[in-house]
Scaffold this motif. Sequence first.
Motif, PDB file in Angstrom:
ATOM      1  N   GLY A 144       0.809  -1.213   0.000  1.00 13.30           N
ATOM      2  CA  GLY A 144       0.000   0.000   0.000  1.00 13.30           C
ATOM      3  C   GLY A 144       0.836   1.254   0.000  1.00 13.30           C
ATOM      4  N   GLN A 145       0.113   2.355   0.132  1.00  9.67           N
ATOM      5  CA  GLN A 145       0.755   3.655   0.253  1.00  9.67           C
ATOM      6  C   GLN A 145      -0.015   4.457   1.290  1.00  9.67           C
ATOM      7  OE1 GLN A 145       0.830   5.531  -3.569  1.00  9.67           O
ATOM      8  NE2 GLN A 145      -1.337   5.228  -3.962  1.00  9.67           N
ATOM      9  N   ALA A 146       0.705   5.345   1.952  1.00  9.26           N
ATOM     10  CA  ALA A 146       0.110   6.175   2.997  1.00  9.26           C
ATOM     11  C   ALA A 146       0.755   7.542   2.931  1.00  9.26           C
ATOM     12  CB  ALA A 146       0.331   5.542   4.366  1.00  9.26           C
ATOM     13  N   GLU A 147       0.025   8.540   3.405  1.00  5.81           N
ATOM     14  CA  GLU A 147       0.541   9.898   3.275  1.00  5.81           C
ATOM     15  C   GLU A 147       0.043  10.791   4.399  1.00  5.81           C
ATOM     16  OE1 GLU A 147       1.383  12.620  -0.533  1.00  5.81           O
ATOM     17  OE2 GLU A 147      -0.729  12.160  -0.277  1.00  5.81           O
ATOM     18  N   LEU A 148       0.945  11.619   4.881  1.00  7.24           N
ATOM     19  CA  LEU A 148       0.596  12.791   5.685  1.00  7.24           C
ATOM     20  C   LEU A 148       0.572  13.931   4.677  1.00  7.24           C
ATOM     21  CD1 LEU A 148       2.975  12.518   8.779  1.00  7.24           C
ATOM     22  CD2 LEU A 148       0.494  12.411   8.824  1.00  7.24           C
TER      23      LEU A 148
END
Length: 195
Positions: free
Chosen positions: A105-109
């Motif tokens: 997956g990918q995650a972001e602030l």
Amino acid sequence: AAASVAAVLALLQRRKMSPSGLLAIAHPRTTVTGSSITLQQSKPGWASQWAKAVGQERDHVQQGSTDEPASAGVERARQKRWDTGSAFHFTVFDRHSRPPNTAIGQAELHSVDHSRSTCEIGVELLRSGRGRGVATECVQLLERQACVRLGLKTVEIRCVEANLASQRLAITCGFTETGRAANGSVLIYAKDTVQ
């Protein structure tokens, strides 16, 4: 406290920096390890790998999710946002997968706003990363980075009304629905960080 502020301002003047330049120094760690996942700052070439995985798993894209084209331009934009402190993009790796450390997956602030002391968290997982607490762990790790490393006081999760999984994630992680975005179809969940 006033003497401390004066000392910091004097130091900034000597180094020819503005107080806003001090904020650009705050960044999350480039690698954040949890019990089952590792978040690592996305590197050049990973956007194309992510696009390939998404293409192989087309049904994972939920309403409100976006397919970002894999290109050097995307990667340059991500790096610029990281460097300026406006957004921090991570690839999510499964620490217990076979083969080890598979990207899931990918995650972001993102939407980091130091003047309001807020940011948003976004998480997108492949099917192999869902249903076992990975999204919850992503949010918890990113929330801690927002609080401890960036000094932000409020974290938000925004999702379209039809995305029930994201709504459940926000509630599970202790976020409270606080309203809707201007267009009315996006729900806003917020949580104050504990410092």
